[in-house]
Design a protein around this motif. Structure first.
Motif, PDB file in Angstrom:
ATOM      1  N   GLY A 222     -22.973   8.035 -57.629  1.00  0.00           N
ATOM      2  CA  GLY A 222     -22.320   8.879 -56.642  1.00  0.00           C
ATOM      3  C   GLY A 222     -21.463   8.083 -55.678  1.00  0.00           C
ATOM      4  O   GLY A 222     -20.672   7.228 -56.079  1.00  0.00           O
ATOM      5  N   THR A 223     -21.645   8.325 -54.396  1.00  0.00           N
ATOM      6  CA  THR A 223     -20.850   7.647 -53.372  1.00  0.00           C
ATOM      7  C   THR A 223     -21.525   6.376 -52.850  1.00  0.00           C
ATOM      8  O   THR A 223     -21.171   5.873 -51.793  1.00  0.00           O
ATOM      9  CB  THR A 223     -20.554   8.590 -52.191  1.00  0.00           C
ATOM     10  N   GLY A 224     -22.509   5.871 -53.597  1.00  0.00           N
ATOM     11  CA  GLY A 224     -23.079   4.567 -53.281  1.00  0.00           C
ATOM     12  C   GLY A 224     -24.203   4.556 -52.280  1.00  0.00           C
ATOM     13  O   GLY A 224     -24.527   3.504 -51.723  1.00  0.00           O
ATOM     14  N   ASN A 225     -24.838   5.692 -52.060  1.00  0.00           N
ATOM     15  CA  ASN A 225     -25.862   5.750 -51.017  1.00  0.00           C
ATOM     16  C   ASN A 225     -27.138   4.995 -51.363  1.00  0.00           C
ATOM     17  O   ASN A 225     -27.965   4.739 -50.483  1.00  0.00           O
ATOM     18  CB  ASN A 225     -26.194   7.208 -50.693  1.00  0.00           C
ATOM     19  N   MET A 226     -27.325   4.635 -52.617  1.00  0.00           N
ATOM     20  CA  MET A 226     -28.411   3.731 -53.002  1.00  0.00           C
ATOM     21  C   MET A 226     -27.863   2.347 -53.328  1.00  0.00           C
ATOM     22  O   MET A 226     -28.443   1.324 -52.960  1.00  0.00           O
ATOM     23  CB  MET A 226     -29.168   4.288 -54.208  1.00  0.00           C
ATOM     24  N   ALA A 227     -26.746   2.301 -54.027  1.00  0.00           N
ATOM     25  CA  ALA A 227     -26.188   1.028 -54.484  1.00  0.00           C
ATOM     26  C   ALA A 227     -25.822   0.114 -53.325  1.00  0.00           C
ATOM     27  O   ALA A 227     -26.084  -1.098 -53.367  1.00  0.00           O
ATOM     28  CB  ALA A 227     -24.962   1.279 -55.366  1.00  0.00           C
ATOM     29  N   ILE A 228     -25.224   0.661 -52.279  1.00  0.00           N
ATOM     30  CA  ILE A 228     -24.781  -0.173 -51.159  1.00  0.00           C
ATOM     31  C   ILE A 228     -25.958  -0.785 -50.399  1.00  0.00           C
ATOM     32  O   ILE A 228     -25.966  -1.998 -50.150  1.00  0.00           O
ATOM     33  CB  ILE A 228     -23.837   0.629 -50.237  1.00  0.00           C
TER      34      ILE A 228
ATOM     35  N   VAL B 147     -16.708  16.125 -49.722  1.00  0.00           N
ATOM     36  CA  VAL B 147     -17.670  16.607 -48.722  1.00  0.00           C
ATOM     37  C   VAL B 147     -19.104  16.235 -49.095  1.00  0.00           C
ATOM     38  O   VAL B 147     -20.044  16.648 -48.411  1.00  0.00           O
ATOM     39  CB  VAL B 147     -17.563  18.143 -48.540  1.00  0.00           C
ATOM     40  N   TYR B 148     -19.261  15.460 -50.150  1.00  0.00           N
ATOM     41  CA  TYR B 148     -20.594  15.153 -50.666  1.00  0.00           C
ATOM     42  C   TYR B 148     -21.476  14.497 -49.605  1.00  0.00           C
ATOM     43  O   TYR B 148     -22.602  14.934 -49.355  1.00  0.00           O
ATOM     44  CB  TYR B 148     -20.475  14.246 -51.886  1.00  0.00           C
ATOM     45  N   ASP B 149     -20.979  13.443 -48.969  1.00  0.00           N
ATOM     46  CA  ASP B 149     -21.801  12.737 -47.983  1.00  0.00           C
ATOM     47  C   ASP B 149     -22.120  13.614 -46.786  1.00  0.00           C
ATOM     48  O   ASP B 149     -23.209  13.521 -46.216  1.00  0.00           O
ATOM     49  CB  ASP B 149     -21.099  11.452 -47.534  1.00  0.00           C
ATOM     50  N   ARG B 150     -21.193  14.457 -46.407  1.00  0.00           N
ATOM     51  CA  ARG B 150     -21.432  15.354 -45.279  1.00  0.00           C
ATOM     52  C   ARG B 150     -22.581  16.324 -45.600  1.00  0.00           C
ATOM     53  O   ARG B 150     -23.450  16.586 -44.765  1.00  0.00           O
ATOM     54  CB  ARG B 150     -20.152  16.129 -44.962  1.00  0.00           C
ATOM     55  N   LEU B 151     -22.612  16.829 -46.819  1.00  0.00           N
ATOM     56  CA  LEU B 151     -23.623  17.810 -47.180  1.00  0.00           C
ATOM     57  C   LEU B 151     -24.948  17.176 -47.582  1.00  0.00           C
ATOM     58  O   LEU B 151     -25.993  17.830 -47.553  1.00  0.00           O
ATOM     59  CB  LEU B 151     -23.110  18.692 -48.327  1.00  0.00           C
ATOM     60  N   MET B 152     -24.909  15.894 -47.953  1.00  0.00           N
ATOM     61  CA  MET B 152     -26.114  15.226 -48.441  1.00  0.00           C
ATOM     62  C   MET B 152     -26.705  14.267 -47.411  1.00  0.00           C
ATOM     63  O   MET B 152     -27.590  13.470 -47.753  1.00  0.00           O
ATOM     64  CB  MET B 152     -25.780  14.446 -49.727  1.00  0.00           C
ATOM     65  N   GLU B 153     -26.274  14.356 -46.176  1.00  0.00           N
ATOM     66  CA  GLU B 153     -26.711  13.380 -45.176  1.00  0.00           C
ATOM     67  C   GLU B 153     -28.206  13.478 -44.873  1.00  0.00           C
ATOM     68  O   GLU B 153     -28.803  12.516 -44.374  1.00  0.00           O
ATOM     69  CB  GLU B 153     -25.900  13.548 -43.889  1.00  0.00           C
ATOM     70  N   ASP B 154     -28.825  14.605 -45.183  1.00  0.00           N
ATOM     71  CA  ASP B 154     -30.259  14.761 -44.944  1.00  0.00           C
ATOM     72  C   ASP B 154     -31.105  14.447 -46.177  1.00  0.00           C
ATOM     73  O   ASP B 154     -32.333  14.613 -46.151  1.00  0.00           O
ATOM     74  CB  ASP B 154     -30.569  16.188 -44.470  1.00  0.00           C
ATOM     75  N   MET B 155     -30.482  14.014 -47.248  1.00  0.00           N
ATOM     76  CA  MET B 155     -31.246  13.679 -48.449  1.00  0.00           C
ATOM     77  C   MET B 155     -32.115  12.451 -48.186  1.00  0.00           C
ATOM     78  O   MET B 155     -31.731  11.556 -47.428  1.00  0.00           O
ATOM     79  CB  MET B 155     -30.305  13.422 -49.625  1.00  0.00           C
ATOM     80  N   PRO B 156     -33.283  12.378 -48.819  1.00  0.00           N
ATOM     81  CA  PRO B 156     -34.259  11.327 -48.499  1.00  0.00           C
ATOM     82  C   PRO B 156     -33.972   9.996 -49.218  1.00  0.00           C
ATOM     83  O   PRO B 156     -34.787   9.502 -49.993  1.00  0.00           O
ATOM     84  CB  PRO B 156     -35.580  11.943 -48.972  1.00  0.00           C
ATOM     85  N   TYR B 157     -32.805   9.410 -48.956  1.00  0.00           N
ATOM     86  CA  TYR B 157     -32.458   8.150 -49.615  1.00  0.00           C
ATOM     87  C   TYR B 157     -33.467   7.047 -49.302  1.00  0.00           C
ATOM     88  O   TYR B 157     -33.782   6.219 -50.158  1.00  0.00           O
ATOM     89  CB  TYR B 157     -31.045   7.719 -49.216  1.00  0.00           C
ATOM     90  N   SER B 158     -33.975   7.036 -48.077  1.00  0.00           N
ATOM     91  CA  SER B 158     -34.946   6.006 -47.713  1.00  0.00           C
ATOM     92  C   SER B 158     -36.230   6.153 -48.530  1.00  0.00           C
ATOM     93  O   SER B 158     -36.886   5.156 -48.847  1.00  0.00           O
ATOM     94  CB  SER B 158     -35.260   6.068 -46.221  1.00  0.00           C
TER      95      SER B 158
END
Length: 261
Positions: free
Chosen positions: A46-52, A10-21
């Motif tokens: 983590g689930t690749g939200n920066m790496a990808i 559920v990580y991506d679901r709960l972290m979708e508002d994190m300021p990756y940009s």
């Protein structure tokens, strides 16, 4: 240090508002000023939200994480046709299950990033020092190390504002915190309820699971001293996604360090 287990689902679901940009913007600003890398380690990916996104921009990326579950999700996201390396401007990603306290690669890289307070999960000072040493060893000469950590004041705020509750249709959680002011260590206890639609879609049930995670905040000057002791040159300190120097009210501290030529 504990890796994410069921929480990965559920990580991506709960972290979708994190300021990756904003993390990406900070990294690019650093690279514009101090030199753009070709090879990057995302430490605690983590689930690749920066790496990808970095790989899609043309970098060669190594995504390193302790959690096999998080890496599995990252691999699946990268393998999706919309995310994978088929685009001409895409680089490549290698996913590696390693501990940030003793990670290593066959060849040095140009940059290491570790965002989203990954280093706060190292609750022993010696573990932080070990991570710094591995990073120094894994960087090429002139390589950059960019990371952020929560300041002690952030955990104080968590302790004051807890408990935290989310109640959505597909997932709900209860999150409590226990803060030790003497060591600046905080224990997060989370209880999740995740909706499962079932085979017919009409007989949904909620599955419950629990996880506990600990983090520790370190004195900013201590971090600076340990970077220097390992051999890093501190280039810049910033806070809260801005380029300005931290102050007493800063919540998230950013460090930019370089391995000397």
């Amino acid at each position: 240090m504990r890796s994410y287990r069921q929480f990965a689902s559920v990580y991506d679901r709960l972290m979708e508002d994190m300021p990756y940009s904003e993390w990406m913007h900070f990294a690019r600003k650093c690279w514009q000023q101090y030199g753009t890398p070709k090879t990057i380690v995302d430490l605690g990916c983590g689930t690749g939200n920066m790496a990808i996104p970095l790989a899609k921009s043309g970098f060669a990326v190594f995504g390193i994480d302790l959690s096999a579950e998080m890496l599995s999700i990252a691999r699946n996201k990268w393998d999706e046709p919309s995310a994978g390396g088929g685009r001409r401007d895409s680089g490549a990603v290698r996913w590696l299950q390693q501990d940030m306290r003793d990670w290593e690669l066959p060849e040095p890289v140009d940059a290491v990033i570790s965002f989203c307070d990954c280093l706060n999960y190292l609750t022993e000072p010696d573990d932080v020092i070990a991570a710094f040493r591995c990073t120094y060893a894994g960087l090429a000469k002139g390589g950059l190390f960019l990371f952020d950590v929560h300041a002690p004041i952030t955990f104080e705020r968590y302790a004051e504002e807890q408990p935290f509750v989310l109640d959505d249709k597909d997932v709900a959680y209860m999150w409590t915190c226990d803060y030790d002011e003497a060591t600046h260590t905080i224990d997060h206890d989370l209880t999740f309820f995740v909706r499962d639609e079932g085979p017919s879609g009409s007989d949904a049930v909620y599955h419950r699971f629990e996880e506990s995670h600990s983090q520790r905040a370190y004195d900013p000057e201590w971090i600076t001293e340990q970077l220097a002791a390992v051999g890093f040159e501190l280039l810049h300190r910033a806070a809260d996604f801005k380029w300005d120097a931290p102050n007493e009210s800063s919540q998230r501290l950013f460090y930019v360090a370089r391995k000397p030529e």
